[in-house]
Design a protein around this motif. Sequence first.
Motif, PDB file in Angstrom:
ATOM      1  N   LYS A  30       0.833  -1.211   0.000  1.00  0.00           N
ATOM      2  CA  LYS A  30       0.000   0.000   0.000  1.00  0.00           C
ATOM      3  C   LYS A  30       0.869   1.263   0.000  1.00  0.00           C
ATOM      4  N   ASN A  48       2.474   1.639  -3.355  1.00  0.00           N
ATOM      5  CA  ASN A  48       1.493   2.029  -4.378  1.00  0.00           C
ATOM      6  C   ASN A  48       1.186   3.517  -4.317  1.00  0.00           C
ATOM      7  N   GLU A  49       1.343   4.105  -3.142  1.00  0.00           N
ATOM      8  CA  GLU A  49       1.048   5.535  -2.976  1.00  0.00           C
ATOM      9  C   GLU A  49       2.032   6.431  -3.723  1.00  0.00           C
TER      10      GLU A  49
END
Length: 424
Positions: free
Chosen positions: A393, A396-397
């Motif tokens: 996560k 992915n940011e």
Amino acid sequence: MRLLACCYNDPEMQIDPDTVYPIRPDCRDDAPKTRFKPRPGLTLSPKRWKLLHNEEGVLDIAGMIKRVQRGGVHPTIKGEVWEFLLGCYDPKSTTEQRNQLRQQRRLEYEKLKTKCREMDATVGSGRVITMPVITEDGQPIEDPNSVGSEQQTSGAPLSKEVIQWKLTLHQIGLDVNRTDRVLVYYESQANLARLWDILAVYSWVDKDIGYCQGMSDLCSPISIILEHEADAFWCFERLMRRVRGNFISTSTSIGVRAQLTTLSTIMKSVDPKLHEHLENLDGGEYLFAFRMLMVLFRREFSFVDTMYLWELMWSMEYNPNLFSLLESDSGTSRATTKDESVLRQCGKFERKILQAAKKEEEIPLSVFVVASVLEARNKKLLGEAKGLDDVVKILNEITGSLDAKKACREALQIHEKYLNMVKA
């Protein structure tokens, strides 16, 4: 001051790359934003590109590398410059010699494409195969939409090589239809078919690897920036020579795993605390970085910024012997040397490796770029990642927010630190 003002008013430098590679209106909100803009005195401009060639067309390779490392390549000349960066042409060649070689390659590509067209008539037809055309034992699958089905029903049994090639054609088509669909360019069926043709021919030429998912992402920018399909094919073929090891797979592993293992070793050396944290989260094999290395950050950057990152990396890895080494098919892009004239024509990263004279340090810059991305997210990964899902996560940011030049600069610093630690 007048010269400076003239430079900054240069219309070449005021071009918006997003207008050269326009995004479909319905995709603009979701597509990563472009950070790259041509900059006077930094970006290699069309005017500077012309001045870097002498009367015979021989390129000042050191001047080109220096400018690309500073600020990338202007959108209108990317194709020509990439051919040099990827070793398609000898930097010492004249315009006439390059024209002759280009013509030879175009004829060779046409022969290869004709051979593929004989095996399946979809090649060169302007169409794309998205359904299987053959079974694993070589029996044709009738498809009314396939122009290649008619010649599959008769004739001698197909060889193992032809069967293997035909089995990949629909997978190429499925991937082509998913590649860079945010771009207006791929609203054209002809452009989709062109990408499919290049990949289908490459799959036949490189029988050991064939086609693997991810290749369409690597080929797409090259297909777009080079006007002639054959030129795009050979440029892609050169790129694949650099990264094909990532696609070599066995029953238990795929080649990119070797780079992930190297990444793990680097991170353990330069940031043991973060490495230990990732290991505790069962991320010690660094599989979360698989995609970054496999398709060279295509998902982490906008289309334009990916091209900027690639040309920065290629210029930093450049070796003036690249063309001759590739032509001799030696399997390497590096020849150890202490010759100052050669070192001056090398990129920053390549020069450091040659000066270190350690043959075992054949690690691509892309691995160090991934390390720089992890280092830039060090605090967040240590403070917020409680499991591998959190790691994914957090990474992915970064999509659309990475600065390509900064990532490369920090990668060089990590490389320097790693070399010093290896020496110690």
